[in-house]
Design a protein around this motif. Structure first.
Motif, PDB file in Angstrom:
ATOM      1  N   PRO A  82     -20.459 -21.216  28.659  1.00 27.94           N
ATOM      2  CA  PRO A  82     -20.160 -20.222  29.310  1.00 27.94           C
ATOM      3  C   PRO A  82     -21.650 -19.716  29.822  1.00 27.94           C
ATOM      4  O   PRO A  82     -22.552 -20.059  29.263  1.00 27.94           O
ATOM      5  CB  PRO A  82     -19.489 -18.989  28.248  1.00 27.94           C
ATOM      6  CG  PRO A  82     -19.137 -20.039  26.920  1.00 27.94           C
ATOM      7  CD  PRO A  82     -20.334 -21.049  27.015  1.00 27.94           C
ATOM      8  N   PHE A 141     -15.925 -17.552  21.598  1.00 27.57           N
ATOM      9  CA  PHE A 141     -15.670 -17.991  23.081  1.00 27.57           C
ATOM     10  C   PHE A 141     -14.492 -19.105  23.281  1.00 27.57           C
ATOM     11  O   PHE A 141     -14.334 -19.998  22.626  1.00 27.57           O
ATOM     12  CB  PHE A 141     -16.901 -18.497  23.731  1.00 27.57           C
ATOM     13  CG  PHE A 141     -17.733 -17.458  24.376  1.00 27.57           C
ATOM     14  CD1 PHE A 141     -17.956 -16.947  25.546  1.00 27.57           C
ATOM     15  CD2 PHE A 141     -18.694 -17.024  23.189  1.00 27.57           C
ATOM     16  CE1 PHE A 141     -18.679 -16.177  25.963  1.00 27.57           C
ATOM     17  CE2 PHE A 141     -19.624 -16.094  23.637  1.00 27.57           C
ATOM     18  CZ  PHE A 141     -19.736 -15.353  24.868  1.00 27.57           C
ATOM     19  N   ARG A 147     -18.199 -12.773  18.009  1.00 27.90           N
ATOM     20  CA  ARG A 147     -18.127 -12.949  19.546  1.00 27.90           C
ATOM     21  C   ARG A 147     -18.846 -14.209  19.475  1.00 27.90           C
ATOM     22  O   ARG A 147     -18.501 -15.088  20.505  1.00 27.90           O
ATOM     23  CB  ARG A 147     -18.943 -11.801  20.092  1.00 27.90           C
ATOM     24  CG  ARG A 147     -18.956 -12.129  21.758  1.00 27.90           C
ATOM     25  CD  ARG A 147     -19.323 -10.686  22.447  1.00 27.90           C
ATOM     26  NE  ARG A 147     -20.690 -10.609  22.476  1.00 27.90           N
ATOM     27  CZ  ARG A 147     -21.336 -10.950  23.712  1.00 27.90           C
ATOM     28  NH1 ARG A 147     -21.007 -11.439  24.598  1.00 27.90           N
ATOM     29  NH2 ARG A 147     -22.961 -10.554  23.322  1.00 27.90           N
ATOM     30  N   SER A 197      -9.783 -19.849  20.435  1.00 25.90           N
ATOM     31  CA  SER A 197     -11.166 -20.553  20.754  1.00 25.90           C
ATOM     32  C   SER A 197     -10.818 -22.200  20.353  1.00 25.90           C
ATOM     33  O   SER A 197     -11.583 -22.977  20.600  1.00 25.90           O
ATOM     34  CB  SER A 197     -12.308 -20.089  19.757  1.00 25.90           C
ATOM     35  OG  SER A 197     -11.743 -20.352  18.227  1.00 25.90           O
TER      36      SER A 197
END
Length: 291
Positions: A126, A185, A181, A115
């Protein structure tokens, strides 16, 4: 001393900021190959004295290693940290704004090392994310192997300090029972612009930190508001697992995050996010939508 990296992503090289801050010095070139070009091996070895000597050399002796700062991409000071550890709810006012009790011990979670991006790289938005948020944080870089050390020993394993924006997908964070999570990203950890050694930041528990979006300051606090200070955090983590040179610990964020503002102020494509820590510097990243 201020350590940086420069070059294209995945090809970054270690450098030090020169006394004339318009320039950086490639330590590998200036040392004729003695200092590794990768920052993680630098922290694992005994290169500090040589790096400091290079800083004292006249420009004529290191002209082939001098690089104009504005002419190159500045990368994250540790582009691929072995481990990236983060803290939740480590500021009293941030816990309060989220209606959360103060933790009884440091609340740890991880961010994927992938990341990490540079201090001026774009933050990707995203398509899976609906609520993108910012978090300014002071980050600690580990310089020596540390296992089961106390607070009094913790200062000796700190290589330096940097700034990290713990970018977060709030909709995913609040929907799932763990945060990995939502925090991991690609591009969700802008870091830099430099690692500042402890002699230049002698009191990390009393420095201002802030975040501005499109020029409006939304977070404005001081590390003296942390629930657990830097050395307590290092000691606590080292009780659980071994810390290695190049590991990065990011120490939590103060109040003012977008999701808890009234009304919420969440990031959108085109926004300019500036996150800074006194004595270290400022990250400046634009949010860019991913197709």
């Amino acid at each position: 001393m201020r350590l940086v990296t420069y070059g294209e992503k995945s090809e970054e090289r270690l450098a030090v900021v020169a006394s004339d801050e318009r320039y950086i010095i490639d330590l590998n070139i200036a040392s004729h190959g003695s200092i590794p070009a990768d920052p993680v091996p630098f922290f694992s070895g005994d290169y500090w004295d040589l790096a400091r000597r290079i800083l004292t050399l006249p420009p004529s002796e290191i002209s082939n290693a001098l690089i104009e700062r504005s002419a190159v991409r500045i990368g994250a000071p540790i582009p691929k940290p072995p481990t990236l550890i983060a803290l939740g709810l480590n500021y009293r006012d941030h816990a309060e704004e989220g209606n959360q009790p103060l933790p009884q011990h440091p609340l740890l979670f991880a961010k994927a090392p992938a990341s990490v991006i540079g201090p001026y790289d774009p933050i990707p938005y995203p398509p899976q994310v609906q609520q993108l948020d910012y978090e300014v944080e002071l980050a600690v870089v580990i310089g020596k192997k540390a296992r089961r050390i106390g607070e009094e020993t913790a200062p000796s394993v700190v290589a330096g300090y940097t700034v990290l924006n713990d970018v977060s997908a709030r909709d995913i964070q609040f929907r799932e029972s763990q945060w990995f999570r939502a925090k991991s990203f690609d591009g969700f950890a802008p870091m830099g612009p430099a690692i500042v050694t402890p002699d230049e930041l002698p009191d990390p528990d009393n420095v201002r930190l802030w975040c501005a979006v499109n020029g409006q300051i939304l977070q404005n606090s001081n590390t003296n508001q942390m629930v657990f200070n830097v050395y307590q955090i290092i000691a606590f983590i080292s009780e659980c697992f071994t810390l290695f040179p190049g590991d990065v610990i990011t120490t939590g964020t103060p109040a003012g995050v977008g999701v808890f503002r009234k009304p919420p102020v969440l990031l959108k494509p085109g926004d300019i996010v500036e996150t800074g820590v006194e004595g270290i510097g400022v990250l400046r990243n634009q949010v860019v939508a991913l197709a």
